[in-house]
Design a protein around this motif. Structure first.
Motif, PDB file in Angstrom:
ATOM      1  N   LYS A 143      29.570  20.006 -11.093  1.00  0.00           N
ATOM      2  CA  LYS A 143      29.240  19.539 -12.437  1.00  0.00           C
ATOM      3  C   LYS A 143      27.963  18.717 -12.465  1.00  0.00           C
ATOM      4  O   LYS A 143      27.158  18.820 -13.396  1.00  0.00           O
ATOM      5  N   GLU A 144      27.762  17.869 -11.449  1.00  0.00           N
ATOM      6  CA  GLU A 144      26.590  16.982 -11.406  1.00  0.00           C
ATOM      7  C   GLU A 144      26.241  16.667  -9.960  1.00  0.00           C
ATOM      8  O   GLU A 144      27.117  16.492  -9.125  1.00  0.00           O
ATOM      9  N   ILE A 145      24.932  16.604  -9.680  1.00  0.00           N
ATOM     10  CA  ILE A 145      24.423  16.247  -8.360  1.00  0.00           C
ATOM     11  C   ILE A 145      23.495  15.052  -8.523  1.00  0.00           C
ATOM     12  O   ILE A 145      22.605  15.068  -9.374  1.00  0.00           O
ATOM     13  N   ILE A 146      23.693  14.016  -7.714  1.00  0.00           N
ATOM     14  CA  ILE A 146      22.868  12.814  -7.786  1.00  0.00           C
ATOM     15  C   ILE A 146      22.181  12.595  -6.444  1.00  0.00           C
ATOM     16  O   ILE A 146      22.810  12.717  -5.392  1.00  0.00           O
ATOM     17  N   VAL A 147      20.886  12.277  -6.486  1.00  0.00           N
ATOM     18  CA  VAL A 147      20.141  11.861  -5.289  1.00  0.00           C
ATOM     19  C   VAL A 147      19.247  10.691  -5.681  1.00  0.00           C
ATOM     20  O   VAL A 147      18.997  10.448  -6.862  1.00  0.00           O
ATOM     21  N   THR A 148      18.746   9.968  -4.681  1.00  0.00           N
ATOM     22  CA  THR A 148      17.748   8.935  -4.954  1.00  0.00           C
ATOM     23  C   THR A 148      16.360   9.572  -4.978  1.00  0.00           C
ATOM     24  O   THR A 148      16.185  10.743  -4.631  1.00  0.00           O
ATOM     25  N   ASP A 149      15.369   8.771  -5.338  1.00  0.00           N
ATOM     26  CA  ASP A 149      13.987   9.242  -5.387  1.00  0.00           C
ATOM     27  C   ASP A 149      13.241   8.933  -4.090  1.00  0.00           C
ATOM     28  O   ASP A 149      12.018   8.772  -4.097  1.00  0.00           O
ATOM     29  N   SER A 150      13.960   8.864  -2.972  1.00  0.00           N
ATOM     30  CA  SER A 150      13.337   8.539  -1.680  1.00  0.00           C
ATOM     31  C   SER A 150      12.374   9.618  -1.221  1.00  0.00           C
ATOM     32  O   SER A 150      11.465   9.351  -0.431  1.00  0.00           O
ATOM     33  N   VAL A 151      12.576  10.839  -1.695  1.00  0.00           N
ATOM     34  CA  VAL A 151      11.782  11.986  -1.254  1.00  0.00           C
ATOM     35  C   VAL A 151      11.178  12.677  -2.476  1.00  0.00           C
ATOM     36  O   VAL A 151      11.854  12.876  -3.487  1.00  0.00           O
ATOM     37  N   LYS A 152       9.920  13.024  -2.370  1.00  0.00           N
ATOM     38  CA  LYS A 152       9.276  13.828  -3.405  1.00  0.00           C
ATOM     39  C   LYS A 152       9.283  15.282  -2.964  1.00  0.00           C
ATOM     40  O   LYS A 152       8.975  15.596  -1.816  1.00  0.00           O
ATOM     41  N   THR A 153       9.632  16.164  -3.865  1.00  0.00           N
ATOM     42  CA  THR A 153       9.640  17.588  -3.555  1.00  0.00           C
ATOM     43  C   THR A 153       8.901  18.358  -4.635  1.00  0.00           C
ATOM     44  O   THR A 153       8.945  17.993  -5.814  1.00  0.00           O
ATOM     45  N   SER A 173       7.351   7.764   3.019  1.00  0.00           N
ATOM     46  CA  SER A 173       8.461   8.557   3.541  1.00  0.00           C
ATOM     47  C   SER A 173       7.921   9.597   4.519  1.00  0.00           C
ATOM     48  O   SER A 173       6.754   9.992   4.446  1.00  0.00           O
ATOM     49  N   THR A 174       8.774  10.037   5.421  1.00  0.00           N
ATOM     50  CA  THR A 174       8.337  11.058   6.375  1.00  0.00           C
ATOM     51  C   THR A 174       9.047  12.375   6.068  1.00  0.00           C
ATOM     52  O   THR A 174       9.703  12.967   6.926  1.00  0.00           O
ATOM     53  N   ASN A 175       8.917  12.807   4.826  1.00  0.00           N
ATOM     54  CA  ASN A 175       9.450  14.094   4.405  1.00  0.00           C
ATOM     55  C   ASN A 175       8.374  15.168   4.599  1.00  0.00           C
ATOM     56  O   ASN A 175       7.300  14.900   5.118  1.00  0.00           O
ATOM     57  N   PHE A 176       8.638  16.380   4.168  1.00  0.00           N
ATOM     58  CA  PHE A 176       7.722  17.504   4.355  1.00  0.00           C
ATOM     59  C   PHE A 176       6.366  17.233   3.700  1.00  0.00           C
ATOM     60  O   PHE A 176       6.322  16.771   2.568  1.00  0.00           O
ATOM     61  N   PRO A 177       5.248  17.516   4.416  1.00  0.00           N
ATOM     62  CA  PRO A 177       5.171  17.901   5.834  1.00  0.00           C
ATOM     63  C   PRO A 177       5.315  16.671   6.720  1.00  0.00           C
ATOM     64  O   PRO A 177       4.432  15.806   6.741  1.00  0.00           O
ATOM     65  N   VAL A 178       6.407  16.588   7.441  1.00  0.00           N
ATOM     66  CA  VAL A 178       6.805  15.365   8.128  1.00  0.00           C
ATOM     67  C   VAL A 178       5.756  14.884   9.118  1.00  0.00           C
ATOM     68  O   VAL A 178       5.468  13.676   9.192  1.00  0.00           O
ATOM     69  N   PHE A 185       0.849  -1.184   0.000  1.00  0.00           N
ATOM     70  CA  PHE A 185       0.000   0.000   0.000  1.00  0.00           C
ATOM     71  C   PHE A 185       0.887   1.239   0.000  1.00  0.00           C
ATOM     72  O   PHE A 185       1.937   1.272   0.648  1.00  0.00           O
ATOM     73  N   SER A 186       0.438   2.255  -0.713  1.00  0.00           N
ATOM     74  CA  SER A 186       1.140   3.527  -0.733  1.00  0.00           C
ATOM     75  C   SER A 186       0.280   4.592  -0.083  1.00  0.00           C
ATOM     76  O   SER A 186      -0.909   4.721  -0.384  1.00  0.00           O
ATOM     77  N   LEU A 187       0.892   5.376   0.788  1.00  0.00           N
ATOM     78  CA  LEU A 187       0.228   6.559   1.315  1.00  0.00           C
ATOM     79  C   LEU A 187       0.670   7.772   0.500  1.00  0.00           C
ATOM     80  O   LEU A 187       1.194   7.622  -0.600  1.00  0.00           O
ATOM     81  N   SER A 188       0.483   8.965   1.001  1.00  0.00           N
ATOM     82  CA  SER A 188       0.515  10.144   0.139  1.00  0.00           C
ATOM     83  C   SER A 188       1.875  10.808  -0.045  1.00  0.00           C
ATOM     84  O   SER A 188       2.007  11.694  -0.890  1.00  0.00           O
ATOM     85  N   SER A 189       2.901  10.407   0.697  1.00  0.00           N
ATOM     86  CA  SER A 189       4.141  11.184   0.669  1.00  0.00           C
ATOM     87  C   SER A 189       4.910  11.062  -0.637  1.00  0.00           C
ATOM     88  O   SER A 189       5.526  12.030  -1.095  1.00  0.00           O
ATOM     89  N   ASN A 190       4.920   9.881  -1.262  1.00  0.00           N
ATOM     90  CA  ASN A 190       5.744   9.673  -2.449  1.00  0.00           C
ATOM     91  C   ASN A 190       5.183   8.506  -3.258  1.00  0.00           C
ATOM     92  O   ASN A 190       5.737   7.404  -3.271  1.00  0.00           O
ATOM     93  N   LYS A 191       4.066   8.745  -3.937  1.00  0.00           N
ATOM     94  CA  LYS A 191       3.414   7.677  -4.688  1.00  0.00           C
ATOM     95  C   LYS A 191       4.236   7.232  -5.895  1.00  0.00           C
ATOM     96  O   LYS A 191       4.118   6.100  -6.351  1.00  0.00           O
ATOM     97  N   GLU A 192       5.091   8.121  -6.388  1.00  0.00           N
ATOM     98  CA  GLU A 192       5.908   7.764  -7.553  1.00  0.00           C
ATOM     99  C   GLU A 192       6.855   6.614  -7.231  1.00  0.00           C
ATOM    100  O   GLU A 192       6.936   5.631  -7.974  1.00  0.00           O
ATOM    101  N   ILE A 193       7.583   6.703  -6.124  1.00  0.00           N
ATOM    102  CA  ILE A 193       8.499   5.599  -5.799  1.00  0.00           C
ATOM    103  C   ILE A 193       7.708   4.360  -5.396  1.00  0.00           C
ATOM    104  O   ILE A 193       8.124   3.233  -5.671  1.00  0.00           O
ATOM    105  N   ALA A 194       6.534   4.536  -4.787  1.00  0.00           N
ATOM    106  CA  ALA A 194       5.715   3.377  -4.406  1.00  0.00           C
ATOM    107  C   ALA A 194       5.309   2.580  -5.641  1.00  0.00           C
ATOM    108  O   ALA A 194       5.328   1.344  -5.632  1.00  0.00           O
TER     109      ALA A 194
END
Length: 328
Positions: free
Chosen positions: A273-283, A65-70, A14-23
């Motif tokens: 030159k380049e910045i890499i992050v994972t998709d753990s957080v939706k912003t 995830s418990t990102n903003f609004p945490v 089940f996915s809740l609302s914080s990051n449905k894309e990664i879910a």
């Protein structure tokens, strides 16, 4: 992709609302659909959860995830756990790609709370059987729980990306932008067969912080590494120091990209030159021009299947993603 072999109980995601894309990506990696659940808020902010299918006797994995609004996302997760327990789920497992409040893991000054422990207590008390997370800010947070905690690592994902780009060997240096991140820098450096350097800070007589480097970056390609990219100021300041000391190219990598307001402007102006992050957080904030995402969904999806099949997770700690799959 691992297949679920002769499951004794159904597995439901089940996915809740914080990051449905990664879910959605995790569900695809696990070879399962996302379950049906609705979440809404009343006018006063109260959260209402409705699970729209049976979970009786199932192993449930809730992705949030418990990102903003945490606080909203944390409370939504707790309510969903309670709903699953009351609906007779066999086990309730929470998948928290970014575990909020993990930075508050100790008393650093008088009369401060240890909020990471409080959050752990809340999850356990609500009825969680297991936590799956990604790159905890400090690994000792696992000890705050009296249930299993699987802390998956993103370093192998980043290492594969840099190896494919040819960023290996003595011409590369992995730089920790603060002395608390030495272990993280050393871990990536071992994959890349590269040395490490550390940025430390001292105060001059004018009470102005000045950074200096422990290690050699002159003539090398520098990779800055941190676990959380928030305002971008840490990377921007570190990049200036590394450039000043003679680095030829500067890259940056972080596990969780929060990207608060103004981060894009700060990083766009930095010599990176380049910045890499994972998709753990939706912003919803503007993204820096140099930012690229690597998905952690395959890693998490395989962990879920292994847990359900009672298989070891140890192979995932040197995990290599499917070369045929595109990045996020």
């Amino acid at each position: 992709m691992l297949l679920i072999e002769k499951p004794t109980r159904p597995l439901k995601l089940f996915s809740l609302s914080s990051n449905k894309e990664i879910a959605e990506k995790i569900a695809q990696a696990a070879g399962l659909p996302l379950g049906k659940v609705s979440s809404r808020q009343f006018s006063d902010g109260e959260i209402m959860i409705n699970i729209e299918e049976s979970v009786r006797g199932a192993d449930i994995f809730i992705i949030q995830s418990t990102n903003f609004p945490v606080n909203d996302h944390l409370w939504e997760l707790l309510i969903m756990v309670d709903a699953c327990k009351r609906a007779s789920a066999h086990t309730v497992n929470v998948v928290i790609p970014y575990f909020g409040y993990a930075r508050q893991d100790r008393i650093a000054a008088s009369r401060e709370p240890i909020t990471a422990k409080l959050v752990a207590n809340m999850l356990v008390k609500a009825g969680v059987d297991r936590v799956v997370t990604l790159d905890l800010h400090t690994v000792q947070v696992q000890g705050f729980f009296d249930i299993p905690v699987d802390n998956l690592f993103t370093i192998p994902l980043f290492a594969k990306r840099y190896v494919e780009a040819g960023l290996v060997g003595s011409d590369v240096v992995v730089v920790s932008p603060k002395n608390s991140g030495i272990k993280r820098a050393r871990s990536l450096a071992e994959y890349l067969d590269a040395p490490i350097a550390i940025i430390d800070y001292s105060q001059d007589d004018a009470q102005r912080e000045e950074g200096y480097i422990i290690g050699d970056v002159a003539g090398k390609k520098a990779i800055l590494i941190d676990d959380i990219l928030n305002t971008g100021k840490t990377f921007a300041e570190a990049a200036k120091i590394v450039e000043r000391e003679g680095a030829t190219e500067i890259y940056a990598v972080a596990s969780h990209g929060h990207l608060t307001k103004g981060t894009a402007e700060i990083l766009n102006a930095a010599p990176i030159k380049e910045i890499i992050v994972t998709d753990s957080v939706k912003t919803d904030q503007a993204l820096p021009e140099k930012l690229k995402y690597i998905s952690a969904s395959d890693l998490i999806g395989e962990a879920i299947v292994r847990i359900h099949n009672r298989e070891a997770l140890s192979p995932l700690f040197s995990y290599q993603p499917d070369e045929n799959k595109d990045d996020a």
